[in-house]
Design an enzyme around this catalytic site. Structure first.
Site, PDB file in Angstrom:
ATOM      1  N   ARG A  76      32.523  49.003  46.296  1.00 52.18           N
ATOM      2  CA  ARG A  76      33.755  49.730  46.581  1.00 52.18           C
ATOM      3  C   ARG A  76      33.676  50.306  47.987  1.00 52.18           C
ATOM      4  O   ARG A  76      32.580  50.596  48.500  1.00 52.18           O
ATOM      5  CB  ARG A  76      33.949  50.859  45.567  1.00 52.18           C
ATOM      6  CG  ARG A  76      33.860  50.403  44.109  1.00 52.18           C
ATOM      7  CD  ARG A  76      33.811  51.593  43.166  1.00 52.18           C
ATOM      8  NE  ARG A  76      33.712  51.173  41.776  1.00 52.18           N
ATOM      9  CZ  ARG A  76      32.575  51.017  41.110  1.00 52.18           C
ATOM     10  NH1 ARG A  76      31.406  51.248  41.729  1.00 52.18           N
ATOM     11  NH2 ARG A  76      32.574  50.636  39.844  1.00 52.18           N
ATOM     12  N   LYS A 131      24.091  57.981  39.504  1.00 53.56           N
ATOM     13  CA  LYS A 131      23.708  58.039  38.094  1.00 53.56           C
ATOM     14  C   LYS A 131      23.275  56.665  37.587  1.00 53.56           C
ATOM     15  O   LYS A 131      22.263  56.522  36.908  1.00 53.56           O
ATOM     16  CB  LYS A 131      24.883  58.567  37.258  1.00 53.56           C
ATOM     17  CG  LYS A 131      25.271  60.005  37.590  1.00 53.56           C
ATOM     18  CD  LYS A 131      26.448  60.467  36.750  1.00 53.56           C
ATOM     19  CE  LYS A 131      26.835  61.889  37.097  1.00 53.56           C
ATOM     20  NZ  LYS A 131      28.022  62.349  36.319  1.00 53.56           N
ATOM     21  N   HIS A 186      39.754  46.417  48.815  1.00 56.11           N
ATOM     22  CA  HIS A 186      39.589  45.841  47.481  1.00 56.11           C
ATOM     23  C   HIS A 186      39.746  44.323  47.498  1.00 56.11           C
ATOM     24  O   HIS A 186      39.253  43.646  46.587  1.00 56.11           O
ATOM     25  CB  HIS A 186      40.599  46.469  46.505  1.00 56.11           C
ATOM     26  CG  HIS A 186      39.954  47.331  45.470  1.00 56.11           C
ATOM     27  ND1 HIS A 186      39.158  48.414  45.802  1.00 56.11           N
ATOM     28  CD2 HIS A 186      39.938  47.269  44.122  1.00 56.11           C
ATOM     29  CE1 HIS A 186      38.717  48.979  44.692  1.00 56.11           C
ATOM     30  NE2 HIS A 186      39.167  48.305  43.654  1.00 56.11           N
ATOM     31  N   ARG A 200      36.421  42.932  47.660  1.00 52.94           N
ATOM     32  CA  ARG A 200      35.750  43.108  46.356  1.00 52.94           C
ATOM     33  C   ARG A 200      36.243  42.061  45.362  1.00 52.94           C
ATOM     34  O   ARG A 200      35.453  41.433  44.650  1.00 52.94           O
ATOM     35  CB  ARG A 200      36.025  44.528  45.854  1.00 52.94           C
ATOM     36  CG  ARG A 200      35.363  44.896  44.524  1.00 52.94           C
ATOM     37  CD  ARG A 200      35.452  46.406  44.347  1.00 52.94           C
ATOM     38  NE  ARG A 200      35.264  46.852  42.979  1.00 52.94           N
ATOM     39  CZ  ARG A 200      34.077  47.043  42.403  1.00 52.94           C
ATOM     40  NH1 ARG A 200      32.974  46.794  43.072  1.00 52.94           N
ATOM     41  NH2 ARG A 200      33.990  47.479  41.159  1.00 52.94           N
ATOM     42  N   HIS A 230      31.010  47.630  36.923  1.00 55.65           N
ATOM     43  CA  HIS A 230      32.060  47.866  35.927  1.00 55.65           C
ATOM     44  C   HIS A 230      31.439  48.407  34.643  1.00 55.65           C
ATOM     45  O   HIS A 230      30.537  47.796  34.073  1.00 55.65           O
ATOM     46  CB  HIS A 230      32.794  46.558  35.599  1.00 55.65           C
ATOM     47  CG  HIS A 230      33.747  46.115  36.662  1.00 55.65           C
ATOM     48  ND1 HIS A 230      34.125  44.796  36.843  1.00 55.65           N
ATOM     49  CD2 HIS A 230      34.415  46.822  37.610  1.00 55.65           C
ATOM     50  CE1 HIS A 230      34.975  44.715  37.849  1.00 55.65           C
ATOM     51  NE2 HIS A 230      35.162  45.925  38.326  1.00 55.65           N
ATOM     52  N   TYR A 263      38.881  38.524  36.428  1.00 58.21           N
ATOM     53  CA  TYR A 263      38.503  37.511  37.409  1.00 58.21           C
ATOM     54  C   TYR A 263      38.257  36.154  36.747  1.00 58.21           C
ATOM     55  O   TYR A 263      38.520  35.118  37.346  1.00 58.21           O
ATOM     56  CB  TYR A 263      37.268  37.965  38.183  1.00 58.21           C
ATOM     57  CG  TYR A 263      37.476  39.266  38.903  1.00 58.21           C
ATOM     58  CD1 TYR A 263      38.424  39.376  39.919  1.00 58.21           C
ATOM     59  CD2 TYR A 263      36.748  40.409  38.572  1.00 58.21           C
ATOM     60  CE1 TYR A 263      38.631  40.572  40.578  1.00 58.21           C
ATOM     61  CE2 TYR A 263      36.942  41.606  39.236  1.00 58.21           C
ATOM     62  CZ  TYR A 263      37.886  41.675  40.230  1.00 58.21           C
ATOM     63  OH  TYR A 263      38.098  42.870  40.884  1.00 58.21           O
TER      64      TYR A 263
END
Length: 289
Positions: free
Chosen positions: A146, A170, A238, A241, A264, A273
């Protein structure tokens, strides 16, 4: 931001005394947006901007959701952010003046291999800014990260010896770079980055002032190189991406690997996709644009 969402649900139930159906509908939309926002943009609901909400509505459209469903989602978010403002959690609502664009179902723009090649060839290799831009574009396309993750990279997140970048806090992703992207990044770091960055700056990519590159700064340079490459499609960060994901699947990557690389949390975000690649095959090799 789970506490704010729970507080909003309590407000709807106990203060507004909305019906159970209304509460269920509003909360479903808000939670879906919150999940998508963390997965796609890596931010919480209080940090969302109007563009994030617009991108979410486009995402719903790409999933084939009806205009009525998207209108309801927009109304839900308007109510939610209205609550956050009236309760003092935010100074202004990012969704207050938004209206739903009524258009037919539209899949994301995907760049062809030739368009990618043309775009990456535009930055100059004879000045610091061009070498920085070349590295940014190469890394963006090579990793599918991103834009918030790209500009959030620190110098310590790069492993030139093993050819990877480390993304996320995280849930950490270690994403490999293809040779051209690795070389562009190596050249930028060894020959340019320290001469551009302010003393003590930890950011990998910096602007001409020596501070961390902004989202707006990267968007502007992407648009600049789009024009130089004479690409007529409406390119956004994007777009790179999306192109990364589709090109990987076209080359035989399995969907779970693409999901992991893209970060994701829900595989349904990645399945869009696969539908595009399947549609391309049915259309005789032409990408659905």
């Amino acid at each position: 931001m789970l506490d704010l969402i729970c507080a909003y649900e309590n407000y709807l139930t106990n203060v507004k005394q909305a019906s159970s159906n209304t509460v269920s509908s509003y909360m479903r939309d808000v939670r879906q947006f919150s999940t998508w926002l963390r997965s796609e943009e890596g931010i919480d609901v209080v940090d969302a901007a109007q563009q994030n909400i617009s991108d979410f509505l486009k995402y719903l459209q790409e999933l084939g959701k009806s205009g009525a469903t998207r209108s309801r989602a927009l109304a839900s978010l308007k109510n939610f952010y209205g609550y956050l403002v009236s309760s003092g959690f935010l100074n202004s609502s990012p969704v207050q003046r938004m209206r739903l664009e009524r258009a037919g179902k539209k899949l994301p723009q995907i760049l062809s291999d030739q368009e990618i090649e043309n775009l990456l060839a535009q930055p100059s290799d004879s000045d610091p800014k061009g070498l920085r831009d070349q590295a940014m574009l190469q890394v963006m396309y090579a990793t599918g990260i991103r834009v918030s993750e790209l500009i959030g990279l620190d110098l310590d997140d790069v492993r030139l010896d093993s050819g990877i970048v480390i993304v996320g806090n995280k849930k950490v992703r270690r994403i490999p770079l293809y040779p051209d992207a690795l070389q562009a990044l190596r050249t930028y770091i060894t020959a340019v980055r320290d001469t551009m960055a302010k003393e003590g700056e930890t950011a990998l990519f910096v602007n001409v002032g020596g501070a961390r590159m902004s989202r707006q700064g990267f968007w502007k340079l992407l648009k600049h190189y789009q024009e130089m490459a004479h690409i007529d499609k409406d390119i956004t960060p994007h777009t790179l991406r999306h192109s990364f994901a589709v090109h990987l699947l076209e080359r035989g990557a399995d969907i779970s690997s693409v999901q992991e690389l893209m970060g994701h949390s829900d595989i349904s975000s990645t399945q869009m996709y696969t539908h595009m690649v399947e549609g391309q095959c049915k259309n005789g090799g032409q990408r659905p644009l």
